[in-house]
Design a protein around this motif. Structure first.
Motif, short mmCIF file in Angstrom:
data_model
loop_
_atom_site.label_atom_id
_atom_site.label_comp_id
_atom_site.label_asym_id
_atom_site.label_seq_id
_atom_site.Cartn_x
_atom_site.Cartn_y
_atom_site.Cartn_z
N GLU A 94 1.00 -1.08 -0.09
CA GLU A 94 0.03 0.10 0.11
C GLU A 94 0.99 1.36 0.15
O GLU A 94 0.52 2.51 -0.65
CB GLU A 94 -0.69 0.10 1.26
CG GLU A 94 -2.01 -0.83 1.14
CD GLU A 94 -3.02 -0.43 0.07
OE1 GLU A 94 -3.77 -1.34 -0.70
OE2 GLU A 94 -2.97 0.83 -0.47
N VAL A 97 2.29 1.81 -3.40
CA VAL A 97 1.37 2.40 -4.37
C VAL A 97 0.88 3.80 -4.09
O VAL A 97 0.81 4.39 -4.97
CB VAL A 97 0.17 1.60 -4.23
CG1 VAL A 97 -1.07 2.32 -5.19
CG2 VAL A 97 0.21 -0.07 -4.70
N LYS A 98 0.69 4.10 -3.11
CA LYS A 98 0.68 5.33 -2.47
C LYS A 98 1.78 6.54 -3.06
O LYS A 98 1.53 7.45 -3.69
CB LYS A 98 0.53 5.78 -0.70
CG LYS A 98 -1.00 6.01 -0.53
CD LYS A 98 -1.27 6.65 0.80
CE LYS A 98 -0.43 6.46 2.09
NZ LYS A 98 -0.59 5.58 2.93
N GLN A 101 1.48 7.16 -6.44
CA GLN A 101 0.49 8.09 -6.80
C GLN A 101 0.84 9.41 -6.77
O GLN A 101 0.70 10.19 -7.39
CB GLN A 101 -1.00 7.71 -5.84
CG GLN A 101 -2.10 8.97 -6.11
CD GLN A 101 -2.45 8.53 -7.66
OE1 GLN A 101 -2.83 7.53 -8.17
NE2 GLN A 101 -2.63 9.65 -8.09
N MET A 134 -0.68 -3.83 -8.45
CA MET A 134 -1.57 -3.03 -7.68
C MET A 134 -1.49 -1.58 -8.16
O MET A 134 -1.93 -0.79 -8.36
CB MET A 134 -0.99 -2.78 -6.18
CG MET A 134 -1.51 -4.20 -5.43
SD MET A 134 -0.86 -4.51 -3.68
CE MET A 134 -1.72 -3.12 -3.10
N GLU A 137 -3.24 -1.06 -11.51
CA GLU A 137 -4.52 -0.91 -11.31
C GLU A 137 -5.05 0.43 -10.79
O GLU A 137 -6.16 1.04 -11.32
CB GLU A 137 -5.34 -1.90 -10.25
CG GLU A 137 -5.60 -3.31 -10.67
CD GLU A 137 -5.46 -4.22 -9.63
OE1 GLU A 137 -4.97 -5.45 -9.73
OE2 GLU A 137 -5.79 -3.98 -8.29
N ARG A 138 -4.18 1.02 -10.06
CA ARG A 138 -4.46 2.30 -9.36
C ARG A 138 -3.92 3.62 -9.73
O ARG A 138 -4.42 4.85 -9.34
CB ARG A 138 -4.55 2.13 -7.78
CG ARG A 138 -5.44 1.07 -7.46
CD ARG A 138 -5.11 0.41 -6.27
NE ARG A 138 -4.95 0.99 -4.97
CZ ARG A 138 -4.49 0.38 -3.79
NH1 ARG A 138 -4.40 -0.96 -3.59
NH2 ARG A 138 -4.27 1.10 -2.95
N VAL A 139 -2.80 3.41 -10.52
CA VAL A 139 -2.01 4.73 -10.94
C VAL A 139 -1.41 4.33 -12.66
O VAL A 139 -0.89 3.55 -12.92
CB VAL A 139 -0.61 4.79 -10.11
CG1 VAL A 139 0.08 6.13 -10.23
CG2 VAL A 139 -0.74 4.56 -8.53
#
Ligand code: SAM
Ligand code: SF4
Length: 327
Positions: A94, A97-98, A101, A134, A137-139
């Motif tokens: 996590e 991933v943050k 971002q 991950m 998917e998110r960034v």
């Protein structure tokens, strides 16, 4: 022929697609100090002609810090040297991933997951693949990896996970390599680059200048990079680390740094040529002159074991010299 005319003639040959020979590269690297402004200007013009006014901005995440089995004499993360840095292994996904971002919002074009490994274990490699999925998917950001040696299967897996580019540095000239590392060979590094290329990954490679190598050895390294023709060249300037064998290495003069970046541009007109480690520590202007003399990429937001400029200041610097970061 006098030097300014020779430099301009080489530039013409790069523009026409003929390119320069290794003898030309040697003569360009030997450009006398009084003509360095011509060398830098011509390299800058080649950069803009082939790559426009964009500057590739990258951020890194050190996903496995310190305690590396290798003895690269410049490296703060080698287990052979007491350098006092912290040690950790794969922080919570996590968190990574943050951080990806944040890099994206700060305008980074690419995000590189770097590990102080000789090579990833099967278990760690799976964990890295999970982190990559991950982030995907998110960034929306180009992911690069620098995990040490790879097997063909691992390289293909990274390619299938849409990793854009694999970094693995040749570090220095072949003739210098065994002086700076004894736990693996220069050919081990070339082999990993071949494996990554064969799997379809773009290549980022380069190394460090200022290790005590000669100008001839910097030429040797530049010609190897031209032979490899990577999509991205990354050039660090040695930051001597207390506790490593190179802690007292004298600094390379700025004129030698400019020569290397400019000649690399003549040799590799279309590649990203990135000013990497040492940019803030070694250059008065954080790389502004090099970005107008052949370079067109930087790393912002810090390095593996050292802080760096924050992205806002670097984006400002890029704008002030009339260039564009990606945002
Ligand atoms: N452990 C992986 C490997 O060796 O391939 C990843 C290395 S990662 C890309 C770190 C890179 O930073 C090294 O390959 C080296 O080129 C550069 N570097 C390491 N220590 C440095 C120092 N003290 N000064 C400048 N550059 C350095
Ligand atoms: Fe290990 Fe890479 Fe540092 Fe060499 S450069 S000691 S392989 S982390």
């Amino acid at each position: 022929m006098n030097y300014p005319d020779f430099i301009c003639e080489c530039q013409e040959r790069v523009f026409s697609g003929t390119g320069i020979t290794s003898d030309d590269a040697k003569r360009l690297l030997d450009t006398p100090d009084e003509h360095l402004s011509v060398l830098g200007r011509c390299a800058g013009e080649i950069t803009r002609d082939f790559g426009g006014t964009g500057v590739d901005v990258e951020q890194l995440y050190n996903i496995k810090k310190n305690a590396c089995s290798e003895d690269c004499s410049f490296c703060s993360q080698s287990a052979f040297f007491e350098t006092g840095i912290e040690t950790y292994q794969l922080p919570p996904p996590e968190e990574i991933v943050k951080s990806a971002q944040k890099a994206k919002t700060e305008g980074a074009e690419s995000y590189c997951l770097v590990a102080a490994w000789r090579e990833p274990s099967a278990e760690d490699f799976e964990k890295v693949c999970n982190i990559i999925s991950m982030i995907n998917e998110r960034v929306q950001i180009d992911i690069e990896c620098s995990l040490g040696f790879l097997t063909g299967w691992q390289a293909e897996r990274l390619y299938d996970l849409d990793v854009k580019r694999y970094n693995h540095n040749i570090e220095t000239a072949r003739s210098k390599f065994s002086e700076i590392c004894t736990t693996h060979t220069y050919d081990d590094r070339l082999k990993t680059l071949r494996i990554a290329r064969d799997a379809g990954l773009e290549l980022c490679t380069g190394g460090i200048i200022g290790l005590g190598e000669s100008r001839e050895q910097r030429l040797e390294m530049a010609l190897e990079l031209a032979r490899l023709a990577p999509e991205e060249v990354t050039i660090n300037m040695l930051v001597p680390v207390p506790g490593t064998p190179l802690e007292l290495q004298t600094e390379l003069p700025d004129s030698e740094i400019l020569r290397m970046f400019s000649v690399l541009r003549f040799l590799l007109p279309e590649s990203i040529i990135k000013i990497s480690g040492g940019r803030e520590a070694r250059l008065q202007d954080d790389g502004a002159q090099l970005l107008q003399s052949g370079a067109n990429g930087i790393i912002t937001g810090g390095y593996l074991t050292r802080d760096g400029n924050n992205a806002v200041d670097d984006m400002e610097m890029i704008k002030e010299i009339g260039l564009q970061s990606q945002i």
